[in-house]
Design a protein around this motif. Structure first.
Motif, PDB file in Angstrom:
ATOM      1  N   ALA A   7      62.425  39.114  43.408  1.00  0.00           N
ATOM      2  CA  ALA A   7      63.301  38.116  44.018  1.00  0.00           C
ATOM      3  C   ALA A   7      64.762  38.424  43.703  1.00  0.00           C
ATOM      4  O   ALA A   7      65.096  38.932  42.629  1.00  0.00           O
ATOM      5  N   HIS A   8      65.602  38.098  44.667  1.00  0.00           N
ATOM      6  CA  HIS A   8      67.059  38.202  44.483  1.00  0.00           C
ATOM      7  C   HIS A   8      67.469  37.428  43.244  1.00  0.00           C
ATOM      8  O   HIS A   8      66.929  36.368  42.930  1.00  0.00           O
ATOM      9  N   ARG A   9      68.425  37.971  42.478  1.00  0.00           N
ATOM     10  CA  ARG A   9      68.876  37.266  41.276  1.00  0.00           C
ATOM     11  C   ARG A   9      70.378  37.433  41.061  1.00  0.00           C
ATOM     12  O   ARG A   9      70.998  38.364  41.588  1.00  0.00           O
ATOM     13  N   THR A  10      70.928  36.526  40.301  1.00  0.00           N
ATOM     14  CA  THR A  10      72.312  36.635  39.837  1.00  0.00           C
ATOM     15  C   THR A  10      72.297  36.529  38.319  1.00  0.00           C
ATOM     16  O   THR A  10      71.367  35.976  37.722  1.00  0.00           O
ATOM     17  N   ALA A  11      73.330  37.068  37.691  1.00  0.00           N
ATOM     18  CA  ALA A  11      73.405  37.017  36.232  1.00  0.00           C
ATOM     19  C   ALA A  11      74.862  37.090  35.810  1.00  0.00           C
ATOM     20  O   ALA A  11      75.699  37.684  36.502  1.00  0.00           O
ATOM     21  N   CYS A  12      75.138  36.482  34.675  1.00  0.00           N
ATOM     22  CA  CYS A  12      76.482  36.546  34.103  1.00  0.00           C
ATOM     23  C   CYS A  12      76.415  37.379  32.832  1.00  0.00           C
ATOM     24  O   CYS A  12      75.758  36.995  31.856  1.00  0.00           O
ATOM     25  N   ALA A  13      77.056  38.535  32.866  1.00  0.00           N
ATOM     26  CA  ALA A  13      77.045  39.436  31.717  1.00  0.00           C
ATOM     27  C   ALA A  13      78.282  39.183  30.866  1.00  0.00           C
ATOM     28  O   ALA A  13      79.407  39.234  31.360  1.00  0.00           O
ATOM     29  N   ARG A  14      78.063  38.908  29.585  1.00  0.00           N
ATOM     30  CA  ARG A  14      79.188  38.774  28.650  1.00  0.00           C
ATOM     31  C   ARG A  14      79.184  40.013  27.773  1.00  0.00           C
ATOM     32  O   ARG A  14      78.281  40.227  26.965  1.00  0.00           O
ATOM     33  N   VAL A  15      80.210  40.830  27.943  1.00  0.00           N
ATOM     34  CA  VAL A  15      80.247  42.134  27.294  1.00  0.00           C
ATOM     35  C   VAL A  15      81.625  42.373  26.670  1.00  0.00           C
ATOM     36  O   VAL A  15      82.550  41.558  26.819  1.00  0.00           O
ATOM     37  N   ALA A  16      81.757  43.494  25.989  1.00  0.00           N
ATOM     38  CA  ALA A  16      83.030  43.859  25.363  1.00  0.00           C
ATOM     39  C   ALA A  16      84.105  44.053  26.428  1.00  0.00           C
ATOM     40  O   ALA A  16      83.801  44.418  27.569  1.00  0.00           O
ATOM     41  N   PRO A  17      85.366  43.839  26.072  1.00  0.00           N
ATOM     42  CA  PRO A  17      86.452  43.931  27.060  1.00  0.00           C
ATOM     43  C   PRO A  17      86.538  45.277  27.774  1.00  0.00           C
ATOM     44  O   PRO A  17      86.974  45.335  28.928  1.00  0.00           O
ATOM     45  N   ASP A  18      86.121  46.364  27.129  1.00  0.00           N
ATOM     46  CA  ASP A  18      86.213  47.686  27.754  1.00  0.00           C
ATOM     47  C   ASP A  18      84.876  48.163  28.325  1.00  0.00           C
ATOM     48  O   ASP A  18      84.732  49.328  28.688  1.00  0.00           O
ATOM     49  N   ALA A  19      83.907  47.278  28.437  1.00  0.00           N
ATOM     50  CA  ALA A  19      82.580  47.672  28.917  1.00  0.00           C
ATOM     51  C   ALA A  19      82.610  48.064  30.389  1.00  0.00           C
ATOM     52  O   ALA A  19      83.375  47.516  31.188  1.00  0.00           O
ATOM     53  N   SER A  20      81.756  49.011  30.736  1.00  0.00           N
ATOM     54  CA  SER A  20      81.626  49.438  32.128  1.00  0.00           C
ATOM     55  C   SER A  20      80.670  48.508  32.876  1.00  0.00           C
ATOM     56  O   SER A  20      79.961  47.695  32.271  1.00  0.00           O
ATOM     57  N   THR A  21      80.638  48.661  34.193  1.00  0.00           N
ATOM     58  CA  THR A  21      79.681  47.886  34.980  1.00  0.00           C
ATOM     59  C   THR A  21      78.252  48.230  34.588  1.00  0.00           C
ATOM     60  O   THR A  21      77.380  47.358  34.536  1.00  0.00           O
ATOM     61  N   ALA A  22      78.002  49.505  34.312  1.00  0.00           N
ATOM     62  CA  ALA A  22      76.661  49.921  33.904  1.00  0.00           C
ATOM     63  C   ALA A  22      76.237  49.222  32.621  1.00  0.00           C
ATOM     64  O   ALA A  22      75.077  48.804  32.474  1.00  0.00           O
ATOM     65  N   GLU A  23      77.164  49.060  31.695  1.00  0.00           N
ATOM     66  CA  GLU A  23      76.845  48.367  30.440  1.00  0.00           C
ATOM     67  C   GLU A  23      76.602  46.883  30.687  1.00  0.00           C
ATOM     68  O   GLU A  23      75.700  46.281  30.094  1.00  0.00           O
ATOM     69  N   ALA A  24      77.399  46.308  31.587  1.00  0.00           N
ATOM     70  CA  ALA A  24      77.193  44.895  31.932  1.00  0.00           C
ATOM     71  C   ALA A  24      75.839  44.711  32.599  1.00  0.00           C
ATOM     72  O   ALA A  24      75.090  43.774  32.283  1.00  0.00           O
ATOM     73  N   LEU A  25      75.489  45.609  33.510  1.00  0.00           N
ATOM     74  CA  LEU A  25      74.206  45.527  34.202  1.00  0.00           C
ATOM     75  C   LEU A  25      73.042  45.694  33.228  1.00  0.00           C
ATOM     76  O   LEU A  25      72.041  44.970  33.299  1.00  0.00           O
ATOM     77  N   ALA A  26      73.184  46.645  32.289  1.00  0.00           N
ATOM     78  CA  ALA A  26      72.112  46.881  31.318  1.00  0.00           C
ATOM     79  C   ALA A  26      71.887  45.675  30.416  1.00  0.00           C
ATOM     80  O   ALA A  26      70.773  45.441  29.941  1.00  0.00           O
ATOM     81  N   SER A  27      72.918  44.877  30.207  1.00  0.00           N
ATOM     82  CA  SER A  27      72.781  43.725  29.315  1.00  0.00           C
ATOM     83  C   SER A  27      71.988  42.583  29.933  1.00  0.00           C
ATOM     84  O   SER A  27      71.513  41.697  29.217  1.00  0.00           O
ATOM     85  N   VAL A  28      71.819  42.621  31.248  1.00  0.00           N
ATOM     86  CA  VAL A  28      71.119  41.504  31.925  1.00  0.00           C
ATOM     87  C   VAL A  28      69.955  41.943  32.808  1.00  0.00           C
ATOM     88  O   VAL A  28      69.190  41.110  33.284  1.00  0.00           O
ATOM     89  N   ALA A  29      69.802  43.258  33.068  1.00  0.00           N
ATOM     90  CA  ALA A  29      68.780  43.691  34.034  1.00  0.00           C
ATOM     91  C   ALA A  29      68.088  44.984  33.607  1.00  0.00           C
ATOM     92  O   ALA A  29      67.821  45.862  34.427  1.00  0.00           O
ATOM     93  N   GLU A  30      67.785  45.120  32.340  1.00  0.00           N
ATOM     94  CA  GLU A  30      67.035  46.296  31.911  1.00  0.00           C
ATOM     95  C   GLU A  30      65.580  46.206  32.380  1.00  0.00           C
ATOM     96  O   GLU A  30      65.076  45.096  32.631  1.00  0.00           O
ATOM     97  N   PRO A  31      64.881  47.362  32.491  1.00  0.00           N
ATOM     98  CA  PRO A  31      65.415  48.709  32.252  1.00  0.00           C
ATOM     99  C   PRO A  31      66.098  49.292  33.482  1.00  0.00           C
ATOM    100  O   PRO A  31      65.681  49.049  34.617  1.00  0.00           O
ATOM    101  N   LEU A  32      67.154  50.049  33.221  1.00  0.00           N
ATOM    102  CA  LEU A  32      67.807  50.813  34.273  1.00  0.00           C
ATOM    103  C   LEU A  32      67.262  52.242  34.224  1.00  0.00           C
ATOM    104  O   LEU A  32      66.853  52.720  33.176  1.00  0.00           O
ATOM    105  N   ARG A  33      67.287  52.899  35.380  1.00  0.00           N
ATOM    106  CA  ARG A  33      66.819  54.286  35.436  1.00  0.00           C
ATOM    107  C   ARG A  33      67.840  55.111  36.212  1.00  0.00           C
ATOM    108  O   ARG A  33      68.290  54.719  37.283  1.00  0.00           O
TER     109      ARG A  33
END
Length: 232
Positions: free
Chosen positions: A117-143
């Motif tokens: 199902a479609h989802r939304t998420a709010c990633a709270r990450v370090a100020p210099d974090a990349s989008t990939a890091e933000a995505l990994a914090s809420v939607a693991e596993p990434l490949r």
């Protein structure tokens, strides 16, 4: 008699010409990466491992089959930072990034898989974090593949990565295993653009339509010759 033969020949040839155009249609199945600009989605110009979103940004990912980057499907559903991050309060020393993750339709899914199902998420990450890091914090596993191309979010799909398929939205693999250099989901500093036309079979020698056209011209020429002979 000859005119009748020409008409019958052209009628028989039309389905072949139409089929030739359809047979050349091909696309790629992949995750595309988007930025929300006002109320509109725009294709990201950097890959998620390079992009550095600011606090309050909204970014989206969409899994789909597309023939070209320009016609890639956009993420669906609401995309509003205030709504997505309403339950994630701001915190000193961090930033919040709203993410929209659209797993696509059943028609775009690889054989045997069902899109989540479609989802939304709010990633709270370090100020210099990349989008990939933000995505990994809420939607693991990434490949990712060996070229840092994003292949799966939250484990979907289980296999494949930017593979060529036989037609847009068919969900049928071509078996070539060709990887699409699609825009916005690779790890480089800029998107690679749309899939190469040669990979989809558009640049590999004379087409059926060309040969058919030559045959039509030859037949019409023969008909004209016989008409002249008869009048003479």
């Amino acid at each position: 008699m000859i005119r009748r033969a020409v008409v019958l020949f052209l009628a028989a040839l039309l389905p072949l010409l139409t089929g030739a155009g359809q047979a050349q249609a091909a696309g790629y199945r992949y995750w595309s990466f988007w930025d929300l600009d006002g109320d509109s989605w725009t294709y990201a110009t950097q890959g998620p491992s390079v992009a550095r979103p600011a606090d309050g940004d909204v970014q989206g990912f969409r899994f789909a089959v597309s023939e070209e980057a320009d016609d890639s499907a956009q993420p669906r559903g609401a995309a509003d930072f205030a709504g997505i991050c309403a339950k994630t309060p701001a915190k000193d020393g961090s930033k919040r990034v709203a993410l929209v993750i659209d797993f696509g339709t059943a028609g775009d899914a690889p054989s045997g898989e069902t899109p989540p199902a479609h989802r939304t998420a709010c990633a709270r990450v370090a100020p210099d974090a990349s989008t990939a890091e933000a995505l990994a914090s809420v939607a693991e596993p990434l490949r990712y593949d060996s070229s840092a191309l994003l292949c799966a979010i939250a484990g979907y799909p289980e296999r494949g990565c930017g593979e060529q398929v036989s037609g847009t939205g068919t969900g049928t693999e071509s078996g070539t295993g060709a990887s699409a250099p699609e825009k916005g989901t690779e790890g480089g500093s800029e998107g690679a653009g749309s899939p190469d036309s040669s990979a989809s079979g558009d640049g590999g020698g004379p087409s059926l339509g060309l040969f058919a056209g030559v045959a039509v011209m030859a037949l019409l020429g023969a008909a004209a010759f016989w008409q002249v002979r008869r009048r003479g």
